[in-house]
Design an enzyme around this catalytic site. Structure first.
Site, PDB file in Angstrom:
ATOM      1  N   HIS A 389       0.961  -1.162  -0.042  1.00 53.75           N
ATOM      2  CA  HIS A 389      -0.097  -0.092   0.080  1.00 53.75           C
ATOM      3  C   HIS A 389       0.948   1.409   0.135  1.00 53.75           C
ATOM      4  O   HIS A 389       0.281   2.385  -0.478  1.00 53.75           O
ATOM      5  CB  HIS A 389      -0.827  -0.188   1.173  1.00 53.75           C
ATOM      6  CG  HIS A 389      -2.074  -0.818   1.226  1.00 53.75           C
ATOM      7  ND1 HIS A 389      -1.882  -2.084   1.647  1.00 53.75           N
ATOM      8  CD2 HIS A 389      -3.223  -1.043   0.839  1.00 53.75           C
ATOM      9  CE1 HIS A 389      -2.780  -2.931   1.744  1.00 53.75           C
ATOM     10  NE2 HIS A 389      -3.908  -2.253   1.122  1.00 53.75           N
ATOM     11  N   ASP A 461      -4.562  -6.608  -7.666  1.00 52.88           N
ATOM     12  CA  ASP A 461      -4.885  -5.796  -6.448  1.00 52.88           C
ATOM     13  C   ASP A 461      -5.002  -4.257  -6.977  1.00 52.88           C
ATOM     14  O   ASP A 461      -4.926  -3.979  -8.067  1.00 52.88           O
ATOM     15  CB  ASP A 461      -3.724  -5.811  -5.656  1.00 52.88           C
ATOM     16  CG  ASP A 461      -3.881  -5.665  -3.938  1.00 52.88           C
ATOM     17  OD1 ASP A 461      -5.013  -5.366  -3.700  1.00 52.88           O
ATOM     18  OD2 ASP A 461      -3.182  -6.060  -3.186  1.00 52.88           O
TER      19      ASP A 461
END
Length: 561
Positions: A389, A461
């Site tokens: 992230h 993702d």
């Protein structure tokens, strides 16, 4: 003297008569030998068929293996390359809705999709020994009778379901008073092709924009349906929407939001994916006072397959109750690095065995509620020391090293029926030094598709994670991901990034960088998945949180406390 002349004359007559008789006998014998040669049957290359009915039985036996009498090839298994190598150059190839049909000089026609033969047809002349009555005497009445007629033929088709894999079809002239027992024209040994006619029809009726939209899984802003959400559905035709924590305020608000999205999409040719991260533990996005489900690591500590399946079923019930049809779970990463900041207790454990055993049971539990499970994060996020992230992790392992640990749960899950695989944002320099796994052909096409033989849906993702956005333009990254083999690009945040990804893929198709055939491959998988789960844009009623909590508590009381 006269007497001597008479004797001589008699002798000459006798000799002449003998010669005449000899010549007549020789000529007659020569003619008879010629007739015998003419009457001998012409030798052929066809096998000696004892009776027509035994021939029927032989054809039926071959059909149980997906074969016809003309070669060793099997419907549903043989590739066109090996057929072409054996039969030679085709005479003609016709295109149909279901696939291409190629005809060869040896009176064989093969129907195929993506180079895989699914329909083998024989026009071998020996089939004309078989009459309609012979077929019925051996096989009885057909499972289905069809008719085909055009300006050239009037045919009856007898279809027999030989087993769960193959259908044998006998094609003959339609019986008439003049010809009540016709002979076979040709046969077909058929198996269901990879892509059904319904799917192909849907695909053919879609515009390029609609196809690309199906390949986008978009996030939405805020807690209410707004203009951006309207555009995503009606202008960009997105195939899926993911809800994040910011989209949930309450149970009732979520119901209204989900129902609005479904009603807006209802007129579209395909229902919409609605996905959420509901793993249990610290990754549980759904609203309301739901009883917490333990994290995967604690489930792993219990070590019970029954408990894991029950947890998966509970997760599926939660997701389905709120109107979602896809759960981005379970995590199949092996927690092999204690310094991993992002996986940790989201993993079932630190061994391939425990993660495989319990992760797959959780996957099956989710699927049992008619919710699509997404296994993640391929090829394995467990041995990273950074959070994707925030930055791009590196895993310095070879394919062989991955095979020994990280790939084990994914390989087994694929064999056990995984429907969707999520690709991680990880750089594996010994496999692909340039592209993170979510953009890597070596990872997606070579490893996942070819080596692990996975043909389900591949989703990235979230492409707005800093592992991607700090290094790549999101449009270029999305194009590269599609070229690498991804079916769905997830853009979970920022409307402008969603539209950028869409337009970049559209431009890449229009300028030839990505073929529309490549787009079609992904859209077919997406359609097939939506059809498999019989997704619908039906409205949901209010969620009974108390009933869900009672079920959760019952499972925890039995297995956990």
């Amino acid at each position: 003297m006269l007497k001597k002349l008479m004797y001589l004359l008699i002798i000459l007559v006798i000799i002449s008569a003998g010669i005449y008789i000899f010549l007549q006998l020789y000529a007659t014998n020569d003619i008879n030998e010629g007739d015998e040669q003419q009457s001998k049957p012409v030798e052929t290359n066809h096998e000696d068929i004892a009776t027509a009915e035994s021939f029927v039985s032989r054809i039926v036996t071959l059909a149980t293996e997906g074969k016809i009498i003309d070669g060793p090839f099997q419907a549903g298994k043989s590739q066109m390359k090996e057929i072409n190598d054996s039969f030679g150059e085709p005479i003609i190839t016709d295109q149909t809705v279901l696939g291409d049909y190629t005809t060869y000089k040896n009176d064989v026609t093969v129907g195929y999709q993506k180079s895989l033969a699914f329909d083998l047809r024989s026009y071998n002349e020996t089939l004309q020994q078989i009459h309609l009555s012979d077929i019925r005497n051996v096989q009885g009445e057909p499972d289905e009778t069809r008719y085909y007629k055009d300006e050239n033929v009037d045919q009856i088709i007898l279809a027999y379901n030989i087993n769960s894999n193959y259908q044998l079809k006998w094609i003959l002239p339609n019986p008439t008073e003049q010809q009540p027992d016709p002979v076979v024209h040709h046969i077909s040994v058929y198996t269901e092709p990879p892509i059904s006619e319904e799917v192909l029809t849907l695909l053919q009726n879609m515009s390029l924009e609609e196809k690309i939209g199906q390949m986008i899984f978009a996030g939405v802003d805020g807690a209410n349906y707004d203009q951006n959400a309207e555009n995503l559905i009606h202008q960009y035709h997105v195939g899926g929407i993911i809800f994040n924590k910011k989209n949930f305020l309450s149970v009732d608000q979520t119901n209204q939001y989900v129902n609005k999205i479904k009603s807006e999409n209802a007129a579209k040719p395909l229902p919409i994916f609605l996905g959420v991260d509901q793993e249990g533990g610290r990754v549980a996005k759904l609203p309301g006072a739901l009883t917490p489900i333990p994290p995967s690591l604690q489930i792993g500590n219990v070590g019970s397959s029954e408990f894991s399946y029950a947890i998966g079923s509970l997760l599926g019930k939660e997701v389905k109750s709120f109107g979602f049809n896809m759960n981005f779970a379970p995590v199949l990463d092996i927690n092999s690095n204690p310094n991993n900041p992002v996986i940790g207790d989201r993993s079932f454990g630190n061994t391939a065995n425990i993660v495989s055993k319990l992760g797959i049971e959780t996957m099956k539990g989710i699927q049992s509620e008619d919710v699509i499970a997404v296994i993640k994060h391929f090829p394995g996020h467990g041995d990273t020391a950074t959070d994707s992230h925030l930055e791009l992790p590196r895993v310095n392992k070879t394919i062989e090293e991955l095979e020994e640990l990280e790939l084990v749960p994914f390989r087994q899950a694929i064999q056990e029926g995984a429907d969707v695989v999520m690709i991680a944002h990880i750089l594996l320099p010994q496999v692909d030094a340039e592209n993170p796994s979510s953009m890597s052909k070596a990872i997606i096409s070579d490893l996942l598709r070819n080596q692990l033989q996975y043909d389900g849906v591949v989703i990235t993702d979230d492409m707005t994670m800093e592992a991607i956005t700090d290094h790549y333009d999101i449009g270029a990254a999305s194009v590269q991901s599609v070229k690498a083999g991804s079916d769905i690009i997830m853009v979970a945040h920022d409307y402008n990034k969603v539209t950028s990804a869409f337009r970049a893929i559209q431009k890449a198709v229009e300028n030839g960088e990505i073929s529309e055939e490549r787009i079609n491959d992904s859209v077919v998988r997406i359609i097939q998945l939506k059809e498999k789960y019989q997704l619908k844009d039906d409205q949901i009623e209010s969620v009974d949180v108390n009933a869900l909590n009672q079920q959760i508590q019952s499972v925890l009381n039995k297995h956990y406390y």
